[in-house]
Enzyme design. Structure first.
Site: not given
Ligand code: ZN
Length: 191
Positions: A148, A54, A102-103, A49, A144-145
């Site tokens: 953000h 981000q 996480c990216l 995701g 999680h998404e």
């Molecule tokens: Zn993340």
């Protein structure tokens, strides 16, 4: 379509609450291009995701997609879903411990409690209403998404900081046990 730079933990944009998208903003070419870029950037980085903030745009938009993902091989597939102004409501108080990465948090994973099921309401990229239920590991990905978009990172939710590990050490010491728990969840929820 272009790949965008992904913000890393420490960048203030990841800590801001992203703003609601108006119907006219959503219809703009720049917003539709942003959505294409989020998808391309997520796929390029093998993410499950990616949220707009981000990639440095503080709008309430995120993408989720799980195919055969080398970062998360135990995760059940989920088709590409674009969420605009999403709202998530847990449908139970029961939680499981998800091992997340996480990216925006390079080379770190940790265990985070997530609700095992939740309902999601959002708009799609064309402004149509979405309303569906998510369960198991998929529910973890959605939580999680959506975090953000409120400026929350998974590290904020790690209860036991001793579970934090690099990806190499996850593979060496924790992956097998988590993959077992993950397959139990998939068996129970189908996702
Ligand atoms: Zn993340």
């Amino acid at each position: 379509m272009a790949l965008r730079k992904i913000a890393s933990i420490g960048h203030p944009i990841l800590r801001e609450r992203a703003h609601e998208v108006t119907p006219s903003e959503l219809a703009q070419t720049s917003t539709q291009e942003l959505i294409d870029d989020i998808v391309a950037t997520m796929r390029d980085a093998n993410g499950a995701g990616l949220a707009a903030n981000q990639v440095h745009v503080p709008m309430r938009i995120c993408a989720i997609e799980v195919g055969s993902n080398p970062r998360y091989p135990y995760m059940p597939a989920w088709p590409l879903t674009i969420l605009v102004n999403p709202v998530l409501e847990p449908s139970t108080r029961e939680t499981f411990l998800n091992f997340e990465g996480c990216l925006s948090v390079p080379n770190l994973r940790g265990q985070v409690p997530r609700f095992v099921s939740a309902s999601v309401r959002a708009l799609d990229r064309h402004g149509a209403q979405l309303d569906f239920e998510v369960r198991g590991l998929t529910a973890g990905t959605f939580q999680h998404e959506l975090d953000h978009l409120d400026g929350t990172l998974f590290v904020d939710r790690v209860v036991d900081t001793r579970t934090l590990c690099t990806w190499v050490e996850f593979d060496r010491f924790h992956r097998e046990e988590f993959a077992r728990r993950a397959s139990d969840l998939v068996a129970r929820f189908g996702s």
